[in-house]
Write a protein that holds these residues in place. Structure first.
Motif, short mmCIF file in Angstrom:
data_model
loop_
_atom_site.label_atom_id
_atom_site.label_comp_id
_atom_site.label_asym_id
_atom_site.label_seq_id
_atom_site.Cartn_x
_atom_site.Cartn_y
_atom_site.Cartn_z
N TRP A 177 0.82 -1.21 0.00
CA TRP A 177 0.00 0.00 0.00
C TRP A 177 0.85 1.26 0.00
CZ3 TRP A 177 -4.44 1.56 -1.48
CH2 TRP A 177 -5.54 0.69 -1.48
N SER A 178 2.05 1.17 0.62
CA SER A 178 2.87 2.38 0.74
C SER A 178 3.38 2.85 -0.61
CB SER A 178 4.03 2.14 1.70
OG SER A 178 5.05 1.41 1.07
N VAL A 179 3.44 1.94 -1.61
CA VAL A 179 3.93 2.36 -2.94
C VAL A 179 2.83 2.29 -4.00
CG1 VAL A 179 6.34 1.78 -2.52
CG2 VAL A 179 4.79 0.02 -3.40
N ALA A 180 1.58 2.06 -3.55
CA ALA A 180 0.49 1.94 -4.53
C ALA A 180 -0.02 3.32 -4.91
CB ALA A 180 -0.65 1.11 -3.94
N GLU A 181 0.27 3.72 -6.17
CA GLU A 181 -0.23 5.03 -6.61
C GLU A 181 -1.62 4.89 -7.22
OE1 GLU A 181 2.64 7.01 -9.00
OE2 GLU A 181 4.07 7.14 -7.35
N LYS A 182 -1.85 3.75 -7.84
CA LYS A 182 -3.17 3.50 -8.40
C LYS A 182 -3.47 2.03 -8.17
CE LYS A 182 -4.04 5.12 -12.72
NZ LYS A 182 -4.06 4.80 -14.17
N TRP A 183 -4.58 1.76 -7.49
CA TRP A 183 -4.88 0.36 -7.17
C TRP A 183 -6.35 0.20 -6.90
CZ3 TRP A 183 -2.66 -2.85 -2.44
CH2 TRP A 183 -2.93 -4.20 -2.68
N TYR A 184 -7.05 -0.40 -7.82
CA TYR A 184 -8.41 -0.79 -7.50
C TYR A 184 -8.67 -2.19 -8.03
CZ TYR A 184 -8.45 1.88 -11.84
OH TYR A 184 -8.13 2.40 -13.05
#
Lengths: 272, 271
Positions: free
Chosen positions: B35-42
């Motif tokens: 999550w700490s490096v997720a810029e776009k995640w769905y």
């Protein structure tokens, strides 16, 4: 001279005792007294009637979660420590110490994203086709999520305590069992476990009470609806309703549930 | 060369077991890192579609740094004050026939047995009466309740483990108790004092319940910051904060691994 020396030690003892007395024991007694008072200050049992009416289910829910979580911790802890005691595995032993130094809030947040409907665990299980992500089961925001998070955090303490108890069982007993053909599981269940039963009982009481009193984990992964753990009820009662009477009554119930640990602690002191 | 099938099987089981342990311990923590490096995640994507350090950059320039500094400042104050109080008290409890010793020891033990939240909620009322609510001194005091209770027992144990003979020799040669304490017992206790002060420091850094009840809304340390971010569904910010919060504990675990004994760590069942 003698008097001067006594004054020296006294000077350090006064603030130390003072802080604990003023900021722990005074509020503790105050909460017990407050639970018998109405908002206008009259003596009453109304707060307890309210707690019985609104929170009986929540108290049972809390005890249920703590019991279930403790069962997980003991089941895994005993088998794991038996394995570690008989064969030894430095790496695994080290790995199980990690949760001890991960703060509760971090565990709460990590489990929240890990166990969420579209969290990492469900994604992984979905990859091998076990569940359908269109209608994912959610462990977070449920009693099971709270139990798993509490078990994860407490596992480290359990391993330290149980392994310590198992290590104090002398090797000769295990050798004798091995000579009769006992494998690791038999050695654990028939030798190590009965011989460290009392330490295990103590460890269980301590973990059980700390789970009953847990606040940040249920705060973060508990559901917004339905039953809540008692500490959450206490917190909401105070922050949203400013109702210290009922919150204190619920607090007293939680003290009573924790008195098992208190009695154990008292015996440690009187023994010394 | 013939491979022993039994040994092969055992090795496989061992590797599978290790993999399971790694998953159990690092599975939940790995979600923080992702999550700490997720810029776009769905969903339905199993991993973030776009990975980068955008949120790290944003977080490190934000209020988080203030919370971090504040937390370190509070933890330093708590550690120093706790040591100043508990080192002499621990020595006195270990060496002297203090009046009501078992009662005093009990006073420093019972807080560990009872739920903190209802007590701290009432302590907050008290602190607000003295204008200490939502102030740094108030938070330092509430952290000290936890740390004193813990450190008194540890310090007593540390001084009890030092042989008394050397101090007796000093006293026979005419040194006062205070001089004996300062020149003989104190230097010998340094390793124990260092270890327990590190644990007290970590306790203060990670403390959540008391800080939330007494510090809010003005004194926001890292755990409270993380809680606010997570509740506001700023999952990247919360995850980065969570990772930062784990660093001191992990450093300490590696440093103190060999000295970790269950009785010294009772406090960590609570944070």
């Amino acid at each position: 001279m003698r008097r001067l020396e006594n004054a020296f030690w006294f000077a350090f003892a006064v603030p130390t005792l003072g802080i604990v007395l003023v900021l722990f024991f005074a509020p503790f007694l105050y909460s017990a007294l407050g639970s018998f008072q109405s908002k206008s200050g009259q003596l009453t049992l109304d707060n307890y009637a309210l707690v019985a009416r609104l929170y009986t289910k929540d108290v049972l829910y809390t005890v249920g979660i703590a019991t279930f979580s403790l069962a997980i911790v003991l089941f895994i802890g005993i088998l794991l420590c038996g394995y570690l005691r008989v064969y030894g595995n430095k790496l695994v032993e080290f790995l199980f110490k990690i949760p001890l130094f991960v703060p509760f809030v971090v565990v709460g947040h990590a489990m929240r994203v890990f166990l969420a409907p579209h969290g990492i665990l469900n994604s992984m299980v979905a990859q091998i086709g076990l569940i359908n992500l269109d209608n994912p089961p959610s462990l977070a925001y449920s009693w099971l999520g709270i139990s798993l998070a509490l078990a994860w955090k407490n596992m480290a303490m359990a391993v330290l305590l149980i392994l310590g108890a198992f290590r104090s069982v002398h090797e000769t007993y295990l050798e004798a069992a091995r000579n009769f053909g006992a494998g690791a599981i038999r050695q654990t269940l028939d030798v190590l476990l009965p011989m460290s039963a009392s330490s295990l009982a103590v460890a269980s009481v301590l973990m059980f009470t700390s789970m009953l009193a847990s606040f940040s984990i249920p705060l973060m992964i508990g559901g917004g609806k339905g039953a809540q753990m008692t500490m959450i009820d206490v917190y909401y009662r105070i922050t949203y309703q400013g109702d210290y009477g009922a919150a204190n009554a619920l607090g007293v119930v939680s003290y009573l549930l924790a008195s098992g640990a208190a009695i154990y602690y008292l015996r440690t002191v009187t023994r010394k | 060369m013939k491979v022993n099938p039994g040994a092969m099987g055992r090795a496989t089981v061992k590797i599978a077991f290790l993999a399971l342990v790694l998953f159990v311990i690092f599975g939940p923590l790995s979600s923080l890192a992702i999550w700490s490096v997720a810029e776009k995640w769905y969903w339905p994507y199993a991993l973030p579609q776009q990975v980068g350090l955008f949120y790290w950059g944003r977080v490190l320039g934000s209020d988080l740094m203030r919370s971090l500094q504040l937390g370190f400042f509070i933890a330093t104050a708590v550690t120093m004050l706790t040591l100043l109080c508990t080192v002499p008290v621990g020595y006195a409890l270990a060496r002297f026939d203090v009046l009501f010793k078992s009662v005093i020891m009990m006073l420093f033990l019972l807080p560990q047995a009872f739920p903190q939240l209802p007590v701290f909620a009432n302590a907050a009322v008290l602190l607000y009466k003295f204008d200490l609510g939502a102030t740094i001194p108030g938070v330092v005091l509430i952290h000290m309740v936890g740390s004193l209770v813990y450190a008194v027992w540890i310090m007593t144990a540390v001084f009890k483990s030092i042989p008394v003979e050397m101090e007796e020799a000093a006293i026979n040669l005419g040194a006062s108790r205070i001089k004996t304490f300062l020149t003989i017992a104190l230097p010998l206790a340094v390793p124990g004092i260092v270890a327990s002060s590190l644990l007290v420091f970590l306790y203060s850094l990670d403390e959540f319940t008391g800080t939330l009840l007494i510090g809010a809304p003005f004194v926001v340390t890292l755990p409270v910051f993380m809680y606010n971010a997570s509740m506001g569904y700023e999952l990247q910010v919360a995850s980065i904060t969570a990772l930062l919060l784990m660093i001191p504990g992990m450093v300490l675990l590696v440093l103190l691994e060999r000295y970790l004994k269950a009785e010294y760590l009772s406090m960590f069942g609570r944070i």
